[in-house]
Design an enzyme around this catalytic site. Sequence first.
Site, PDB file in Angstrom:
ATOM      1  N   SER A   1      -7.270   2.184  13.236  1.00 15.67           N
ATOM      2  CA  SER A   1      -6.093   2.163  14.478  1.00 15.67           C
ATOM      3  C   SER A   1      -6.621   2.880  14.989  1.00 15.67           C
ATOM      4  O   SER A   1      -6.218   3.152  16.502  1.00 15.67           O
ATOM      5  CB  SER A   1      -4.841   2.244  13.710  1.00 15.67           C
ATOM      6  OG  SER A   1      -4.711   2.011  13.062  1.00 15.67           O
TER       7      SER A   1
ATOM      8  N   TYR B   1      -5.345   4.867   8.927  1.00 11.49           N
ATOM      9  CA  TYR B   1      -5.205   4.761  10.381  1.00 11.49           C
ATOM     10  C   TYR B   1      -6.533   5.083  11.076  1.00 11.49           C
ATOM     11  O   TYR B   1      -7.211   4.871  12.239  1.00 11.49           O
ATOM     12  CB  TYR B   1      -4.593   6.139   9.949  1.00 11.49           C
ATOM     13  CG  TYR B   1      -3.956   7.397  11.595  1.00 11.49           C
ATOM     14  CD1 TYR B   1      -3.840   6.500  12.567  1.00 11.49           C
ATOM     15  CD2 TYR B   1      -2.978   8.408  11.115  1.00 11.49           C
ATOM     16  CE1 TYR B   1      -3.373   6.934  13.901  1.00 11.49           C
ATOM     17  CE2 TYR B   1      -3.117   9.190  12.555  1.00 11.49           C
ATOM     18  CZ  TYR B   1      -3.146   8.518  13.610  1.00 11.49           C
ATOM     19  OH  TYR B   1      -2.618   8.848  14.513  1.00 11.49           O
TER      20      TYR B   1
ATOM     21  N   ASP C   1       0.516  -1.446   0.391  1.00 10.93           N
ATOM     22  CA  ASP C   1      -0.103  -0.273  -0.141  1.00 10.93           C
ATOM     23  C   ASP C   1       1.015   1.275  -0.252  1.00 10.93           C
ATOM     24  O   ASP C   1       0.561   2.408  -0.432  1.00 10.93           O
ATOM     25  CB  ASP C   1      -0.555  -0.516   1.580  1.00 10.93           C
ATOM     26  CG  ASP C   1      -2.228  -1.011   0.938  1.00 10.93           C
ATOM     27  OD1 ASP C   1      -2.479  -1.370   0.123  1.00 10.93           O
ATOM     28  OD2 ASP C   1      -2.496  -1.775   2.001  1.00 10.93           O
ATOM     29  N   GLY C   2       1.443   1.693   0.354  1.00  9.13           N
ATOM     30  CA  GLY C   2       3.279   2.250   1.351  1.00  9.13           C
ATOM     31  C   GLY C   2       3.264   2.619  -0.168  1.00  9.13           C
ATOM     32  O   GLY C   2       3.448   3.753  -0.669  1.00  9.13           O
TER      33      GLY C   2
ATOM     34  N   ASN D   1      -5.128   7.985   1.144  1.00  9.14           N
ATOM     35  CA  ASN D   1      -6.028   7.934   2.041  1.00  9.14           C
ATOM     36  C   ASN D   1      -7.024   8.167   2.926  1.00  9.14           C
ATOM     37  O   ASN D   1      -7.412   8.575   3.449  1.00  9.14           O
ATOM     38  CB  ASN D   1      -5.027   7.022   2.930  1.00  9.14           C
ATOM     39  CG  ASN D   1      -4.527   5.869   2.608  1.00  9.14           C
ATOM     40  OD1 ASN D   1      -5.243   4.680   1.874  1.00  9.14           O
ATOM     41  ND2 ASN D   1      -3.501   4.991   3.048  1.00  9.14           N
ATOM     42  N   GLU D   2      -5.910   9.647   3.455  1.00  6.87           N
ATOM     43  CA  GLU D   2      -6.215  10.830   4.448  1.00  6.87           C
ATOM     44  C   GLU D   2      -5.416  12.328   4.652  1.00  6.87           C
ATOM     45  O   GLU D   2      -4.521  12.132   4.233  1.00  6.87           O
ATOM     46  CB  GLU D   2      -6.593  10.292   5.814  1.00  6.87           C
ATOM     47  CG  GLU D   2      -5.685   9.337   6.691  1.00  6.87           C
ATOM     48  CD  GLU D   2      -4.399   8.561   6.098  1.00  6.87           C
ATOM     49  OE1 GLU D   2      -3.508   9.176   5.617  1.00  6.87           O
ATOM     50  OE2 GLU D   2      -5.089   7.676   6.894  1.00  6.87           O
TER      51      GLU D   2
ATOM     52  N   THR E   1      -9.691   2.178   5.904  1.00  6.17           N
ATOM     53  CA  THR E   1      -8.605   0.700   7.235  1.00  6.17           C
ATOM     54  C   THR E   1      -7.477   0.871   6.929  1.00  6.17           C
ATOM     55  O   THR E   1      -6.678   0.006   7.392  1.00  6.17           O
ATOM     56  CB  THR E   1      -8.655  -0.566   5.581  1.00  6.17           C
ATOM     57  OG1 THR E   1      -7.877   0.142   4.482  1.00  6.17           O
ATOM     58  CG2 THR E   1     -10.054  -1.425   5.373  1.00  6.17           C
TER      59      THR E   1
HETATM   60  P1  NAP Z   1       3.588   2.337   7.100  1.00 11.51           P
HETATM   61  O1  NAP Z   1       4.107   2.558   8.346  1.00 11.51           O
HETATM   62  O2  NAP Z   1       4.304   1.075   6.043  1.00 11.51           O
HETATM   63  O3  NAP Z   1       2.151   2.046   6.499  1.00 11.51           O
HETATM   64  C1  NAP Z   1       1.392   1.442   7.743  1.00 11.51           C
HETATM   65  C2  NAP Z   1       0.551   0.540   7.602  1.00 11.51           C
HETATM   66  O4  NAP Z   1      -0.596   0.363   6.749  1.00 11.51           O
HETATM   67  C3  NAP Z   1       1.518  -0.741   5.770  1.00 11.51           C
HETATM   68  O5  NAP Z   1       0.886  -2.307   6.523  1.00 11.51           O
HETATM   69  C4  NAP Z   1       0.833  -0.228   5.114  1.00 11.51           C
HETATM   70  O6  NAP Z   1       0.717  -1.838   4.446  1.00 11.51           O
HETATM   71  C5  NAP Z   1      -0.980   0.040   5.722  1.00 11.51           C
HETATM   72  N1  NAP Z   1      -1.524   0.712   4.037  1.00 11.51           N
HETATM   73  C6  NAP Z   1      -1.261   1.610   3.881  1.00 11.51           C
HETATM   74  N2  NAP Z   1      -2.489   2.489   4.031  1.00 11.51           N
HETATM   75  C7  NAP Z   1      -3.547   1.251   3.794  1.00 11.51           C
HETATM   76  C8  NAP Z   1      -5.230   1.098   3.344  1.00 11.51           C
HETATM   77  N3  NAP Z   1      -5.904   2.080   3.065  1.00 11.51           N
HETATM   78  N4  NAP Z   1      -5.424  -0.098   3.926  1.00 11.51           N
HETATM   79  C9  NAP Z   1      -5.035  -0.201   5.088  1.00 11.51           C
HETATM   80  N5  NAP Z   1      -3.730  -0.899   4.998  1.00 11.51           N
HETATM   81  C10 NAP Z   1      -2.779   0.196   4.425  1.00 11.51           C
HETATM   82  O7  NAP Z   1       3.437   3.573   6.008  1.00 11.51           O
HETATM   83  P2  NAP Z   1       2.719   4.023   4.352  1.00 11.51           P
HETATM   84  O8  NAP Z   1       3.135   2.259   3.789  1.00 11.51           O
HETATM   85  O9  NAP Z   1       3.627   4.933   4.023  1.00 11.51           O
HETATM   86  O10 NAP Z   1       1.692   3.888   4.700  1.00 11.51           O
HETATM   87  C11 NAP Z   1       1.631   5.575   4.381  1.00 11.51           C
HETATM   88  C12 NAP Z   1      -0.743   4.998   5.908  1.00 11.51           C
HETATM   89  O11 NAP Z   1       0.268   4.458   7.077  1.00 11.51           O
HETATM   90  C13 NAP Z   1      -0.683   6.892   5.928  1.00 11.51           C
HETATM   91  O12 NAP Z   1      -1.784   7.300   5.240  1.00 11.51           O
HETATM   92  C14 NAP Z   1      -1.456   6.093   7.570  1.00 11.51           C
HETATM   93  O13 NAP Z   1      -3.158   5.382   6.976  1.00 11.51           O
HETATM   94  C15 NAP Z   1      -0.778   4.709   7.783  1.00 11.51           C
HETATM   95  N6  NAP Z   1      -0.571   5.117   9.570  1.00 11.51           N
HETATM   96  C16 NAP Z   1      -1.581   4.654  10.376  1.00 11.51           C
HETATM   97  C17 NAP Z   1      -0.751   4.715  11.685  1.00 11.51           C
HETATM   98  C18 NAP Z   1      -1.789   4.089  12.140  1.00 11.51           C
HETATM   99  O14 NAP Z   1      -2.789   3.308  11.874  1.00 11.51           O
HETATM  100  N7  NAP Z   1      -1.760   4.086  13.963  1.00 11.51           N
HETATM  101  C19 NAP Z   1       0.298   5.825  11.719  1.00 11.51           C
HETATM  102  C20 NAP Z   1       0.246   6.385  11.190  1.00 11.51           C
HETATM  103  C21 NAP Z   1       0.477   6.218   9.398  1.00 11.51           C
HETATM  104  P3  NAP Z   1       2.227  -1.855   3.754  1.00 11.51           P
HETATM  105  O15 NAP Z   1       2.443  -2.274   4.483  1.00 11.51           O
HETATM  106  O16 NAP Z   1       1.341  -3.186   2.702  1.00 11.51           O
HETATM  107  O17 NAP Z   1       2.382  -0.386   2.840  1.00 11.51           O
HETATM  108 MN    MN Z   2       3.765   0.826   4.245  1.00  7.92          MN
END
Ligand code: NAP
Ligand code: MN
Length: 256
Positions: A160, A157, A45-46, A116-117, A155
């Site tokens: 979460s 952030y 996804d990243g 995403n957001e 699905t």
């Molecule tokens: P990352 O830190 O590798 O992403 C965190 C996880 O979110 C990875 O497992 C990624 O999948 C997954 N992911 C990303 N978009 C998704 C979606 N639409 N539905 C389900 N899972 C998703 O960083 P990144 O890969 O650059 O992704 C950026 C995204 O990370 C941001 O848009 C934000 O939503 C998310 N994020 C989440 C948190 C949290 O949950 N606490 C905090 C900060 C950011 P892959 O392993 O396949 O890349």
């Molecule tokens: Mn990632």
Amino acid sequence: MKFAIFTKIDKDVSDVEKLVKEACTKYGLSLDNDNPDFVFVLGGDGTFLRAVHHYLDKNEQVKFIGIRCGTLGFFYQFEVGDIEKAVELVAKNNYFDESHRLIECKLGNQTIYSVNEIRFENPFHTLVCNVKLDGRELETFHGNGLLVCSELGSTAYNKSVGGAVISHNLDLLQLTEISTIQNNIYRSLGSSIVLKSETKITFSGDFSNVVIGYDHLTCQPDGAKEIEVTGSNKKIHIVYSKDYSSINNLKRSFIK
Ligand code: NAP
Ligand code: MN
């Protein structure tokens, strides 16, 4: 028909890249990384988010096809073993084009887009922020931050921090609170709210210590006192097979 390949940065996927190129050559597609009709995204996804931002100014022309190479890859239908099938769908024009509105966010004189957001958080102090929906006041929020996600980002952030998972065939925005304070002094809605994608969500307050994130990117508020978020007219296109359902991906990614 022209294709491009966009690869994961932190893992060598050159063997997969070779397979995609071979299949594309077999089906008569020519490589053009600058002006493609189809972008094969090799990663998770990243990588998908990075690919969309890379081709943002060509969003109407380009269609993205994910080939999942490790990691979660929630957006992905195809695995490395499905490369030939994916290329054939493209070459024979026998695919489902799933389009999704991007999120558009104006802060000061910059406009940013996200898949995403858009999220903003104050890691130092309580964020105090007034929230309006289509110009009508909803609340004054006190807490760590807020995010607005799309159906695609529901699905990520959003999930979460307790937001709802939204089906990919709905076109909407979801406003979700991040560590909200709820007491007899401070009160806000306290749950996510799902809105029409045309809704204009306006946040106003002191954003000087706020960190703004959108997809894998960040930006500075640069003195802006208002953040305006809505569903954009800009859309992205994702290639799936005609029998695809994101429910399969939900199960694979989160349940079993
Ligand atoms: P990352 O830190 O590798 O992403 C965190 C996880 O979110 C990875 O497992 C990624 O999948 C997954 N992911 C990303 N978009 C998704 C979606 N639409 N539905 C389900 N899972 C998703 O960083 P990144 O890969 O650059 O992704 C950026 C995204 O990370 C941001 O848009 C934000 O939503 C998310 N994020 C989440 C948190 C949290 O949950 N606490 C905090 C900060 C950011 P892959 O392993 O396949 O890349
Ligand atoms: Mn990632």
